[in-house]
Design an enzyme around this catalytic site. Structure first.
Site, short mmCIF file in Angstrom:
data_model
loop_
_atom_site.label_atom_id
_atom_site.label_comp_id
_atom_site.label_asym_id
_atom_site.label_seq_id
_atom_site.Cartn_x
_atom_site.Cartn_y
_atom_site.Cartn_z
N HIS A 1 73.77 68.10 49.04
CA HIS A 1 75.03 68.57 48.50
C HIS A 1 76.13 67.83 49.24
O HIS A 1 76.25 67.93 50.46
CB HIS A 1 75.16 70.09 48.67
CG HIS A 1 74.16 70.85 47.88
ND1 HIS A 1 73.51 71.98 48.36
CD2 HIS A 1 73.66 70.66 46.62
CE1 HIS A 1 72.68 72.44 47.43
NE2 HIS A 1 72.76 71.65 46.37
N GLU B 1 78.28 69.28 52.08
CA GLU B 1 77.61 69.83 53.27
C GLU B 1 77.31 68.65 54.19
O GLU B 1 76.28 68.00 54.08
CB GLU B 1 76.35 70.59 52.84
CG GLU B 1 76.70 71.81 51.98
CD GLU B 1 75.48 72.46 51.33
OE1 GLU B 1 74.34 72.13 51.72
OE2 GLU B 1 75.66 73.31 50.44
N GLU C 1 69.62 75.42 57.14
CA GLU C 1 71.04 75.73 56.96
C GLU C 1 71.69 75.70 58.34
O GLU C 1 71.40 76.54 59.19
CB GLU C 1 71.22 77.11 56.31
CG GLU C 1 70.63 77.22 54.91
CD GLU C 1 71.49 76.55 53.84
OE1 GLU C 1 72.68 76.25 54.14
OE2 GLU C 1 70.99 76.34 52.72
#
Length: 654
Positions: free
Chosen positions: A252, A255, A476
Site C-alpha cells: 500500500h 504505508e 503491521e
C-alpha cells in the site's frame, strides 16, 4: 521537471565549457604544460579561499589561475562549473552529496602551498565516479566535463590532496562514537524518493557485489521498476539446501515505514558484512534473502507528494489503476474451503483458476505472482502500517458472512510461532502496555489470526500459502502509516532485531534432498507430515525445506513414478538449526491415481495466464472506434466464484 532542468543545464554547461575565442591553448592543456595563454609578467599567486560553495574545504588558501583557466574568484563564480555545483544536490536528489561538490571545489579552487597548486587525487575521482555513476544515469546526465579524472587530477606518486579526507575522518569519528546499541553502519534516516531508492539499492549492491545484486521483477502501472536486492554468498543463483526468504514492503503506497526499514536493512546487511559482523555474515552465508522495498512505487509517489503532515489514511494506498494490491491476488482460499473436506484434495499448490485472468490484474500483482512462482521461497514477511500487530493466514474467513472468525490453516502452530518470533523480538509489540499503539492485541501479545482480526479475500499471504511452499506473515508496524522523519531512527531500533530474528528463523524444522537410486535430484517430489494437511514440494535439484515446531513428526516422501518412503523424526526444543532428512526413492510402474482425475492440480499448476489475458487487459480500455472494451465477460463471476475453469469454447469467444 527536474530532469528537464538537468538536460538544459547540461547543454548550457557544454556550451560554456568551450575555449574562449581569444585563447589558443585549452586551460587543461596549459596546466599540463603543453602550451600557454599567459601574457608576459603573469604569475600564479596564492590567495585566500573565498568561494561561497567551497568555503568548507579543509584548506584556507587557493590559487588563480585555477586548473580550468579562471583568472580570479569572480571568473570562477560566474562559470558554468560553479553553477552546476550550486544545483548538483537538487539534481541528484541528495545522492553523492556532499562528495561531488567537494570534488568539484578541489578543481575550481585547488589548495595552494608555497605558491604552487596541489592537484586533487585521481584515485578519489575514479572511486567517486564509479560510486555515483548510477545517480547520473538515473537523470540521463553525463559525468561533468571538469571532473575528468585523467585530465584534471594527479596520481598519488605525483603528490596530490584527497578532497574527501576530512569528510571520511568525520564519518569514522561518528561511527566510533556510536554505542553498542546503535548501528555501527552509518545510515541516513530520511525518506527516499523512488529515484533515490533505486540509486541507493544499486549503490549498495555495487559496494557488496560479492554477496549482493539487484534485479527487477517487472514494472508498475506507470512504468517504475519493482526492484529487488538480493543477499547471498553466491548471488544470482539458488544453492542446494540454502533456504530462500523474501521481505516485501509498501504494498500500500501510503504505508511507508516498511519501505524505509527495508532500504536501511539492505544498507545494514552490506556494511555489517564488510565490517566482519559474525551474525550478519552467518545469515548471509547460509540464507538467500530477497528484499522488495516497494511493491507499489506509484502509490508511494502520490503519498510522498502530499508528505507526512498532509497524507490521509488512504491517499496513495492503491496502485495507479486504483486497485488495492492486497485484494488483487487469486482467491484460492474460497476454493480451499469448498474442497477441504474431501479426502483426496491437495491444498498445496492450488492452481490459479483460468477465470481469474478475465478480471483486472494489476501489473504489480502479476509481477509478484511470477516472482513467487519462480523461486523456492520458504518464508516471507509483508510489511504494512496502520496498527501494531502480526497477523498470519488465513486472512479470509471460513464463513463468508462472518467478518471476524478464527480461520486457521493446517499450519496454525507453525505460523503462530513465526508471528511470535517477530513480535517477541520487537521492542514493544508483545508487551502488556494498554496505552500504546496496538494495545488491542496485548492479550495475545501482539499476534492474531488474520480472519479473526478482519476478513478479506484476494490477499497475498493466503496466495503464498495455498499456491506455493511459502509461509507469509503480515507485519503491521505502527499506527502512523506515514511517520515523520524524526521517527525513522527510533522505528529502526524497534524493528531491526525483529527483522534479523525473522531471517534466522527460517533455519527451523527440517530440510533435505530427495533423490533417485542414481543420486539425481527429483523435482516436484511431495513431502507430507502426518497430521498436517499441507505438503511441500521439492525444488529444481530435489531439495526441500519444511518449517516445523519441535516434537516428533512422521514424514513421507513420494513422487509420480517412484516409491513412497516414510521416516520418523524427532526435533528437540534446543535445536538451533534445521535437521536434515534425505529420501531415496526407487522407480516403480506408474499406476492410475484417482486424485489425477478428481483434482488434477499438479498438471494445471503450471498454467499461468494461459490465454494471455493480462497482455490484453494491460492495453488501453478503448478499442478502435472509441468503443470501450468489456472488462469481464458476463459469465466471468460464475466461474470465478465456483473455482471451475471455463470450457475452451467459451474462452475462445472472448
Amino acid at each position: 521537471m527536474r530532469l528537464g532542468l538537468s538536460v538544459l543545464l547540461l547543454s548550457l554547461t557544454r556550451s560554456c565549457w568551450c575555449v574562449p575565442q581569444q585563447q589558443t591553448c585549452h586551460p587543461g592543456d596549459e596546466f599540463l604544460g603543453r602550451c600557454s595563454n599567459s601574457v608576459a609578467g603573469d604569475k600564479p599567486t596564492c590567495t585566500e579561499l573565498n568561494l561561497g560553495y567551497c568555503n568548507d574545504m579543509e584548506y584556507s588558501s587557493t590559487i588563480f589561475p585555477n586548473i580550468l583557466g579562471h583568472q580570479s574568484r569572480l571568473d570562477a563564480e560566474s562559470g558554468a562549473e560553479y553553477l552546476l555545483l550550486s544545483v548538483i544536490h537538487g539534481l541528484l536528489k541528495g545522492e553523492c552529496s556532499p562528495e561531488i561538490r567537494l570534488l568539484g571545489c578541489s578543481v575550481l579552487a585547488s589548495p595552494c602551498k608555497d605558491g604552487k597548486m596541489i592537484k586533487p587525487c585521481r584515485s578519489t575521482c575514479d572511486a567517486l565516479r564509479k560510486d555515483c555513476a548510477h545517480a547520473f544515469e538515473s537523470i540521463d546526465m553525463a559525468w561533468p566535463y571538469f571532473l575528468d579524472c585523467d585530465r584534471f587530477f594527479a596520481s598519488d606518486q605525483e603528490g596530490c590532496v584527497d578532497p574527501l579526507a576530512g569528510l571520511k575522518a568525520r564519518q569514522e569519528l561518528e561511527m566510533s562514537s556510536h554505542s553498542h546499541d546503535e548501528p555501527s553502519t552509518i545510515i541516513q534516516f530520511i525518506y527516499t524518493s523512488n529515484t533515490q531508492m533505486y540509486s541507493l539499492l544499486k549503490r549498495t549492491a555495487a559496494k557488496c557485489s560479492q554477496i549482493s545484486h539487484v534485479y527487477s521483477i517487472g514494472r508498475s502501472t506507470e512504468g517504475r521498476d519493482l526492484l529487488v536486492i538480493e543477499f547471498s554468498k553466491n548471488p544470482g543463483q539458488h544453492e542446494l539446501l540454502e533456504p530462500e526468504i523474501k521481505l516485501v514492503a509498501n504494498m500500500h503506497g501510503n504505508e511507508v515505514l516498511g519501505r524505509q526499514l527495508l532500504v536501511y536493512m539492505a544498507q545494514y546487511l552490506c556494511s555489517e558484512y564488510l565490517l566482519g559482523n559474525q551474525r550478519i555474515q552467518t545469515i548471509i552465508n547460509t540464507t538467500r534473502i530477497h528484499i522488495l522495498a516497494s511493491m507499489n512505487p506509484d502509490g508511494y509517489e502520490l503519498a510522498a507528494s502530499e508528505g507526512h503532515l498532509l497524507n490521509g489514511w488512504t491517499n496513495g494506498r492503491t496502485n495507479a489503476q486504483n486497485l488495492d494490491l492486497n485484494r488483487n491476488f487469486p482467491d484460492l482460499t474460497s476454493i480451499f474451503y469448498r474442497n477441504r473436506r474431501s479426502r483426496h484434495y491437495r491444498i498445496d499448490h492450488i492452481p490459479i483458476p483460468d477465470a481469474y485472468w478475465f478480471g483486472k490484474v494489476a501489473p504489480e500483482t502479476y509481477a509478484v505472482m511470477k516472482w513467487i512462482r519462480s523461486l523456492p521461497f520458504v518464508q516471507s514477511a509483508s510489511l504494512h502500517g496502520g496498527d501494531m500487530v502480526i497477523s498470519y493466514p488465513f486472512d479470509f474467513s471460513r464463513h463468508p458472512q462472518e467478518e471476524r472468525m478464527f480461520s486457521p490453516t493446517p499450519d496454525e502452530q507453525v505460523l503462530k510461532q513465526l508471528a511470535r518470533t517477530y513480535a517477541d523480538a520487537h521492542e514493544t509489540m508483545s508487551n502488556n502496555d494498554t496505552e500504546r499503539c496496538g494495545a488491542n492485541f496485548y492479550r495475545t501479545r501482539g499476534i492474531i489470526n488474520g480472519a479473526l482480526w478482519y476478513s478479506f479475500a484476494g490477499g497475498m499471504s493466503d496466495f503464498n500459502y495455498l499456491h506455493t511452499n511459502c509461509l507469509e506473515i503480515t507485519v503491521e508496524l505502527g499506527c502512523d502509516k506515514f511517520p515523520s522523519e524524526a521517527e525513522l531512527y527510533p522505528e529502526w531500533k524497534r524493528n531491526k532485531e525483529a527483522l534479523l530474528s525473522f531471517m534466522e528463523s527460517v533455519h527451523r524444522g527440517i530440510k533435505g534432498v530427495v533423490t533417485d537410486l542414481d543420486g539425481n535430484g527429483i523435482k516436484g517430489a511431495t513431502i507430507s507430515v502426518r497430521g498436517i494437511k499441507k505438503d511441500v514440494t521439492t525444488a529444481e535439484d530435489g531439495d526441500y525445506w519444511r518449517l516445523l515446531n519441535p516434537g516428533t513428526h512422521i514424514l513421507t516422501a513420494t513422487a509420480k513414478g517412484y516409491s513412497r518412503v516414510s521416516k520418523r523424526v524427532y526435533l528437540p526444543h534446543n535445536l538451533n538449526k534445521a535437521g536434515r532428512v534425505d529420501f531415496l526413492l526407487e522407480k516403480v510402474p506408474i499406476e492410475p491415481n484417482i486424485d489425477d482425475h478428481l483434482f488434477p492440480t499438479v498438471d494445471t499448476w503450471e498454467r499461468f495466464d494461459p490465454y494471455n489475458q493480462f497482455e490484453r487487459f494491460g492495453e488501453p480500455d478503448v478499442r478502435e472506434g472509441g468503443i470501450e472494451r468489456q472488462e469481464k465477460p458476463w459469465w466471468w463471476n460464475y466461474f470465478s466464484q465456483s473455482g471451475i475453469s471455463p470450457p475452451n469454447w467459451l474462452l475462445r469467444s472472448v
